[in-house]
Design a protein around this motif. Structure first.
Motif, PDB file in Angstrom:
ATOM      1  N   LEU A  69      -5.792   4.843   1.368  1.00 19.40           N
ATOM      2  CA  LEU A  69      -4.276   4.705   0.369  1.00 19.40           C
ATOM      3  C   LEU A  69      -3.131   5.345   0.803  1.00 19.40           C
ATOM      4  CD1 LEU A  69      -3.395   3.239  -2.170  1.00 19.40           C
ATOM      5  CD2 LEU A  69      -4.487   5.324  -3.528  1.00 19.40           C
ATOM      6  N   LEU A  70      -3.391   6.678   1.071  1.00 15.46           N
ATOM      7  CA  LEU A  70      -2.268   7.405   1.664  1.00 15.46           C
ATOM      8  C   LEU A  70      -1.765   6.896   2.895  1.00 15.46           C
ATOM      9  CD1 LEU A  70      -0.654   9.996   0.800  1.00 15.46           C
ATOM     10  CD2 LEU A  70      -2.271  11.335   2.029  1.00 15.46           C
ATOM     11  N   LEU A  71      -2.400   6.800   3.939  1.00 15.92           N
ATOM     12  CA  LEU A  71      -1.899   6.159   5.011  1.00 15.92           C
ATOM     13  C   LEU A  71      -1.302   4.764   4.848  1.00 15.92           C
ATOM     14  CD1 LEU A  71      -1.433   6.409   8.280  1.00 15.92           C
ATOM     15  CD2 LEU A  71      -3.542   5.298   8.351  1.00 15.92           C
ATOM     16  N   VAL A 124       2.501   4.035   5.600  1.00 13.75           N
ATOM     17  CA  VAL A 124       3.249   2.913   6.395  1.00 13.75           C
ATOM     18  C   VAL A 124       4.129   2.009   5.857  1.00 13.75           C
ATOM     19  CG1 VAL A 124       2.489   0.925   7.933  1.00 13.75           C
ATOM     20  CG2 VAL A 124       1.069   2.806   7.991  1.00 13.75           C
ATOM     21  N   GLY A 125       4.004   1.746   4.437  1.00 13.34           N
ATOM     22  CA  GLY A 125       4.778   1.131   3.658  1.00 13.34           C
ATOM     23  C   GLY A 125       6.048   1.611   3.492  1.00 13.34           C
ATOM     24  N   ILE A 126       6.240   3.127   3.352  1.00 13.48           N
ATOM     25  CA  ILE A 126       7.523   3.684   3.291  1.00 13.48           C
ATOM     26  C   ILE A 126       8.165   3.781   4.812  1.00 13.48           C
ATOM     27  CG2 ILE A 126       8.334   6.106   3.327  1.00 13.48           C
ATOM     28  CD1 ILE A 126       6.343   6.690   1.140  1.00 13.48           C
ATOM     29  N   VAL A 182       3.268  -4.499   2.966  1.00 15.62           N
ATOM     30  CA  VAL A 182       3.089  -3.615   3.995  1.00 15.62           C
ATOM     31  C   VAL A 182       1.692  -3.079   3.751  1.00 15.62           C
ATOM     32  CG1 VAL A 182       3.803  -1.666   5.487  1.00 15.62           C
ATOM     33  CG2 VAL A 182       5.300  -3.513   4.915  1.00 15.62           C
ATOM     34  N   MET A 183       1.620  -2.574   2.566  1.00 14.01           N
ATOM     35  CA  MET A 183       0.280  -1.721   2.354  1.00 14.01           C
ATOM     36  C   MET A 183      -0.802  -2.732   2.249  1.00 14.01           C
ATOM     37  SD  MET A 183       1.829   0.756  -0.663  1.00 14.01           S
ATOM     38  CE  MET A 183       0.310   1.462  -0.984  1.00 14.01           C
ATOM     39  N   VAL A 184      -0.973  -3.896   1.919  1.00  9.73           N
ATOM     40  CA  VAL A 184      -1.863  -4.810   2.171  1.00  9.73           C
ATOM     41  C   VAL A 184      -2.262  -4.979   3.544  1.00  9.73           C
ATOM     42  CG1 VAL A 184      -2.839  -7.131   1.749  1.00  9.73           C
ATOM     43  CG2 VAL A 184      -1.710  -5.798  -0.345  1.00  9.73           C
TER      44      VAL A 184
END
Length: 181
Positions: A73-75, A79-81, A62-64
């Protein structure tokens, strides 16, 4: 870990990225939303007992995907969480409320109507968690679109789980009663 596990994880990552990118430009993932792909994958992987690795793989995927869309990085972590928590909720509640249901265990001892009702409850809670996290991370979506997303995710989760389970049960050999002396 084995090569099979790595291949399954890579296949999931590809399916999730397709669902993630289809949801972006179209506004709605009409067939299979990313939440459903992640939730079903975590539920299917539960039998291998590597949930922490599955969660890490999901969060990384999801982060990728978010970073490739231009998120920092923070966004991307946010989104990953927002993607991991509802999917993990689905996998955990499915195992707690319907133990072995995904693999067809215990079917003789539970009524199908009760099992489908519990599955619908798990799917509704998962979709509600996804909608709440979506509204927290991206406020101002609109009440109508949130309602449609909630209904769509619930229906697709229930239908995909039932379809996957039915396909798994048709592949297994039928066993009759056995007598043990």
């Amino acid at each position: 870990m084995t090569l099979r596990y790595a291949a399954r994880t890579a296949g999931f990552a590809a399916a999730y990225l397709v669902a993630f990118w289809a949801a972006g430009p179209l506004g709605l993932a009409l067939l299979v939303p990313p939440l459903v792909v992640a939730a079903v994958w975590l539920a299917a992987q539960a039998r291998f007992g590597l949930r922490r690795f599955d969660v890490i793989a999901l969060a990384t995927t999801v982060m990728v995907a978010a970073s490739l869309e231009g998120a920092g990085l923070l966004l991307a972590a946010t989104v990953g969480i927002g993607a991991v928590l509802p999917a993990l909720l689905f996998a955990i509640l499915l195992e707690r409320w319907l133990p072995g249901y995904w693999r067809g265990h215990g079917d003789r001892f539970r009524r199908s109507r009760d099992a489908v009702a519990r599955l619908a409850g798990v799917a509704a809670l998962t979709a509600a968690a996804g909608v709440v996290l979506q509204e927290v991370t991206n406020p101002g979506t609109g009440l109508l679109q949130l309602g449609v997303t909630l209904l769509r995710d619930t229906a697709v989760l229930v239908l995909l789980t039932l379809a996957t389970r039915a396909v798994r049960r048709t592949r297994e050999p039928r066993r009759g009663l056995s007598v043990v002396r």
